[in-house]
Write an enzyme that holds these catalytic residues in place. Sequence first.
Site, mmCIF file in Angstrom:
data_model
loop_
_atom_site.group_PDB
_atom_site.id
_atom_site.type_symbol
_atom_site.label_atom_id
_atom_site.label_comp_id
_atom_site.label_asym_id
_atom_site.label_seq_id
_atom_site.Cartn_x
_atom_site.Cartn_y
_atom_site.Cartn_z
ATOM 1 C CB ALA A 125 24.466 7.886 -9.735
ATOM 2 C CG ASP A 126 29.378 7.112 -11.225
ATOM 3 O OD1 ASP A 126 30.159 6.194 -10.950
ATOM 4 O OD2 ASP A 126 28.371 6.958 -11.936
ATOM 5 C CG MET A 127 29.767 13.597 -11.252
ATOM 6 S SD MET A 127 31.552 13.788 -11.107
ATOM 7 C CE MET A 127 32.023 13.918 -12.836
#
Length: 389
Positions: A172-174
């Site tokens: 999700a962060d990437m």
Amino acid sequence: MKKFDPSQTGPLSDVRVLDMSRLVAGNMLSAYLADFGADVIKIEREGRGDDLRNWREAGWDIYWKVYGRNKRSLVLDLKSGDGMDAFKKLVRHSHVLIENFVPGGLEKIGLSPDLLLELNPALVIVRVSGWGQTGPYSHKPGFGTLVEAMSGFAHLNGYPDRPPVLPPLALADMIAGVYGAAGVLTALRVAEKEGRGQVIDLSLFEPIFSVISSEAAKYKVTGEATMRAGNQSTHTAPRNIYACSDSKFVAMSGSMQSMAMKIFDTIGRPELKSDPKFATNDARVINRDELDQLIGAYIGARTQQENLDIFEAAGVTVGPVCSVADLMGHPFVTGREAIVELEDRDLGSLPMHNIVPRLSQTPGGFRRPAPKLGEHTQAILDELKTLGS
């Protein structure tokens, strides 16, 4: 081995970025900008720095070495008058600011977006948070793990007879970081044309949901939420990972009608092309378990390399399942230079991803290794003295 070259420039070499974020999404965003020449200054805390420094493997800050490359580290105490004055001066002479406090955190330390835009009307401010700056969850902290669960991704990931599966990386962060980079470049274009800065509200939830957004449309039409299907697809068949005779695996996709027909010919079962259970994609999806048994029996009698040779010769979309160990030295990876070996002052050299994407006329480059905590503090403070008010 590639060496860092501080003299390299890039298409964003006139862009200064202040990165106050910690961990993954903000660092992914600023790493993209840094790779293409932006002067990314990490604003870090004395003695601790970015929490990504603490994600260690075999005692080394591997994650920081990869996603901290091409950046500079500035230690500032924003609770002190001198530290805040230096920061505000940097804001006046920068183009982008990235932060990932819990919503309201920036305001608590006296740096509201209104104040920042008063200092620099053309500033692009990226506010990264789990759930966004508005809405009923805005006050909640939100790590990627929670977002990957709530977004529907984990529900779709895994096998139907087993629990949902989280991704083995900060997915999700990437994804949010890449979306954030696109948002920054869009906002910089506006600032360039109109002199107006703005705030980018970047949640972790919406970017990962966007990649499975068709599930919402599908639910509207069918009234059912898609269930986990392992390595199969619920909208095309055949598509799976198949075991070979040497305990290795290949992945295969027949997502086009012509490709499915080609697969049937290759496994010596041309009669399946007219079989009502397999003649159309809709029928193949319904009967995908039986179809996988037929294909799996053929593949399972041959080694991975034999399967690759046979299916590739027939023009079938097939590929090996690789570990990172398999990729090191793989002819595709080396031929594309997808992995580069960069000099490292602790380990001699370290492999990591190359610049993504590849621009033919204005490519990115490697200017400096990930900085030690506060490595550039004095140099940046000296630079501030040469800037205007």
